[in-house]
Design a protein around this motif. Structure first.
Motif, PDB file in Angstrom:
ATOM      1  N   LEU A   1       2.599   4.794   1.013  1.00 22.35           N
ATOM      2  CA  LEU A   1       1.877   5.160  -0.419  1.00 22.35           C
ATOM      3  C   LEU A   1       0.625   5.878   0.233  1.00 22.35           C
ATOM      4  N   PHE A   2       0.042   6.507   1.121  1.00 20.99           N
ATOM      5  CA  PHE A   2      -0.653   7.010   1.792  1.00 20.99           C
ATOM      6  C   PHE A   2      -0.555   8.819   1.933  1.00 20.99           C
ATOM      7  N   LYS A   3      -1.149   9.423   0.919  1.00 17.63           N
ATOM      8  CA  LYS A   3      -0.563  10.805   1.684  1.00 17.63           C
ATOM      9  C   LYS A   3      -1.441  11.001   2.433  1.00 17.63           C
ATOM     10  N   PRO A   4      -0.729  11.917   3.236  1.00 14.86           N
ATOM     11  CA  PRO A   4      -1.704  12.673   4.071  1.00 14.86           C
ATOM     12  C   PRO A   4      -2.982  13.479   3.484  1.00 14.86           C
ATOM     13  N   SER A   5      -3.725  12.817   3.812  1.00 11.75           N
ATOM     14  CA  SER A   5      -4.600  13.981   2.914  1.00 11.75           C
ATOM     15  C   SER A   5      -6.689  13.710   3.724  1.00 11.75           C
ATOM     16  N   LYS A   6      -6.872  15.110   4.050  1.00 13.14           N
ATOM     17  CA  LYS A   6      -8.169  15.529   4.969  1.00 13.14           C
ATOM     18  C   LYS A   6      -9.734  13.954   3.523  1.00 13.14           C
ATOM     19  N   ASP A   7      -9.358  13.498   2.380  1.00 15.43           N
ATOM     20  CA  ASP A   7      -9.926  13.014   1.688  1.00 15.43           C
ATOM     21  C   ASP A   7      -9.639  11.339   1.827  1.00 15.43           C
ATOM     22  N   MET A   8     -10.880  10.704   1.573  1.00  7.65           N
ATOM     23  CA  MET A   8     -10.145   8.846   1.283  1.00  7.65           C
ATOM     24  C   MET A   8      -9.955   9.107   0.376  1.00  7.65           C
ATOM     25  N   LEU A   9      -9.350   7.936   0.196  1.00  5.83           N
ATOM     26  CA  LEU A   9      -9.075   7.531  -1.183  1.00  5.83           C
ATOM     27  C   LEU A   9     -10.321   6.643  -1.691  1.00  5.83           C
ATOM     28  N   SER A  10     -10.938   6.515  -2.916  1.00  4.26           N
ATOM     29  CA  SER A  10     -11.812   5.832  -3.147  1.00  4.26           C
ATOM     30  C   SER A  10     -11.265   4.223  -3.242  1.00  4.26           C
ATOM     31  N   GLN A  11     -12.433   3.885  -3.723  1.00  2.00           N
ATOM     32  CA  GLN A  11     -12.070   2.436  -4.088  1.00  2.00           C
ATOM     33  C   GLN A  11     -11.092   1.794  -5.273  1.00  2.00           C
ATOM     34  N   GLN A  12     -11.235   2.769  -5.874  1.00  2.00           N
ATOM     35  CA  GLN A  12     -11.126   2.478  -8.091  1.00  2.00           C
ATOM     36  C   GLN A  12      -9.604   3.741  -7.178  1.00  2.00           C
ATOM     37  N   ASP A  13      -9.226   4.211  -6.633  1.00  2.00           N
ATOM     38  CA  ASP A  13      -7.716   4.733  -5.910  1.00  2.00           C
ATOM     39  C   ASP A  13      -7.145   4.118  -5.634  1.00  2.00           C
ATOM     40  N   GLN A  14      -8.265   3.478  -4.436  1.00  2.00           N
ATOM     41  CA  GLN A  14      -7.256   2.096  -3.918  1.00  2.00           C
ATOM     42  C   GLN A  14      -6.152   0.824  -4.403  1.00  2.00           C
ATOM     43  N   LEU A  15      -6.988   0.495  -5.481  1.00  2.00           N
ATOM     44  CA  LEU A  15      -7.101  -0.467  -6.370  1.00  2.00           C
ATOM     45  C   LEU A  15      -5.989   0.119  -7.405  1.00  2.00           C
ATOM     46  N   GLU A  16      -5.888   1.278  -7.832  1.00  2.00           N
ATOM     47  CA  GLU A  16      -5.098   1.720  -8.871  1.00  2.00           C
ATOM     48  C   GLU A  16      -3.381   1.652  -7.181  1.00  2.00           C
ATOM     49  N   LEU A  17      -3.329   2.157  -6.658  1.00  2.00           N
ATOM     50  CA  LEU A  17      -1.907   2.393  -5.822  1.00  2.00           C
ATOM     51  C   LEU A  17      -1.676   1.049  -5.237  1.00  2.00           C
ATOM     52  N   ALA A  18      -2.982   0.033  -5.378  1.00  2.00           N
ATOM     53  CA  ALA A  18      -2.051  -1.405  -4.564  1.00  2.00           C
ATOM     54  C   ALA A  18      -1.513  -2.376  -5.654  1.00  2.00           C
ATOM     55  N   ALA A  19      -1.912  -1.739  -7.262  1.00  2.00           N
ATOM     56  CA  ALA A  19      -1.782  -2.054  -8.392  1.00  2.00           C
ATOM     57  C   ALA A  19       0.005  -2.107  -8.811  1.00  2.00           C
ATOM     58  N   SER A  20      -0.228  -0.350  -8.940  1.00  2.00           N
ATOM     59  CA  SER A  20       1.465   0.362  -8.530  1.00  2.00           C
ATOM     60  C   SER A  20       1.913  -0.272  -8.027  1.00  2.00           C
ATOM     61  N   TYR A  21       2.088  -0.143  -6.691  1.00  2.00           N
ATOM     62  CA  TYR A  21       3.139  -0.635  -5.814  1.00  2.00           C
ATOM     63  C   TYR A  21       3.663  -1.712  -5.795  1.00  2.00           C
ATOM     64  N   ILE A  22       2.471  -2.684  -6.423  1.00  2.00           N
ATOM     65  CA  ILE A  22       2.449  -4.344  -7.314  1.00  2.00           C
ATOM     66  C   ILE A  22       4.034  -4.281  -7.864  1.00  2.00           C
ATOM     67  N   LYS A  23       3.630  -3.250  -9.006  1.00  4.56           N
ATOM     68  CA  LYS A  23       4.220  -3.445  -9.773  1.00  4.56           C
ATOM     69  C   LYS A  23       5.473  -2.939 -10.018  1.00  4.56           C
ATOM     70  N   GLN A  24       5.910  -1.843  -8.878  1.00  2.00           N
ATOM     71  CA  GLN A  24       7.282  -1.357  -8.409  1.00  2.00           C
ATOM     72  C   GLN A  24       7.854  -2.894  -7.436  1.00  2.00           C
ATOM     73  N   LEU A  25       7.084  -3.281  -6.949  1.00  2.00           N
ATOM     74  CA  LEU A  25       8.131  -4.719  -6.512  1.00  2.00           C
ATOM     75  C   LEU A  25       8.456  -5.015  -6.923  1.00  2.00           C
ATOM     76  N   ARG A  26       7.730  -6.240  -8.241  1.00  2.00           N
ATOM     77  CA  ARG A  26       8.342  -6.370  -9.121  1.00  2.00           C
ATOM     78  C   ARG A  26       9.297  -6.334 -10.633  1.00  2.00           C
ATOM     79  N   GLU A  27       9.265  -4.610 -10.216  1.00  2.00           N
ATOM     80  CA  GLU A  27      10.277  -4.559 -11.186  1.00  2.00           C
ATOM     81  C   GLU A  27      11.715  -4.249 -10.076  1.00  2.00           C
TER      82      GLU A  27
END
Length: 179
Positions: free
Chosen positions: A39-65
């Motif tokens: 899920l984490f795109k290889p990039s030099k920039d670290m994801l912010s906490q907000q981005d991590q939370l959004e990523l987790a929420a979308s992943y959970i939604k995908q799993l639920r679907e």
């Protein structure tokens, strides 16, 4: 005295807030560690906490679907199987010569349907032994009696999927056992 209490109270609030932030940071880290690495795109920039939370929420939604989709498919297959089984039973009961051994190979699973008369005695554990000896592990077994016929249905899973189960050999051995 009042000034000392207010300073003490301010320090307590700062400590509580610092501890809360440390706790939240720890929880966010644990959540991020549960996400699959792809899920984490290889990039030099670290994801912010907000981005991590959004990523987790979308992943959970995908799993639920995905779970809901799989549940719907399972229910549809159960309905189709029930319809097919009941119509197959009806047609089989007309002009049926007993006993009947029917084996369906689904790749990693097999279904065995045995139909016998009430007067035909065979030990059910022997059927399970045949399946076990041929490399299948019984997952579920059921039977029902309709008139003077007994319908046994056994679902088994192949223990070693690359070797499989030779269904013709199993069918032969079961025919010998119940006939």
């Amino acid at each position: 005295m009042k000034k000392r209490n207010s300073e003490s109270s301010r320090l307590d609030r700062k400590t509580v807030e610092r501890n809360r932030r440390i706790h939240m940071k720890d929880l966010c880290f644990k959540l991020a560690s549960l996400l699959p690495p792809h899920l984490f795109k290889p990039s030099k920039d670290m994801l912010s906490q907000q981005d991590q939370l959004e990523l987790a929420a979308s992943y959970i939604k995908q799993l639920r679907e995905r779970v809901e989709g799989l549940r719907r498919v399972k229910e549809e297959q159960a309905i189709t199987t029930t319809r097919t089984s009941s119509s197959a039973m009806t047609s089989m009961m007309i002009g049926l010569r007993l006993p009947v051994v029917e084996l369906r190979d689904f790749g990693s699973t097999i279904e065995v349907v045995l139909i016998s008369g009430l007067n035909k005695n065979f030990m059910f554990y022997e059927v399970i032994n045949v399946l076990s000896e041929e490399g299948a592990e019984v997952v579920s077994a059921s039977y029902s009696t309709v008139g003077d016929k007994v319908f046994h249905t056994i679902h088994a899973q192949v223990r070693i999927s690359r070797l499989g189960v030779e269904t013709s050999r199993v069918c032969e051995r079961l025919q010998d056992l119940i006939c």
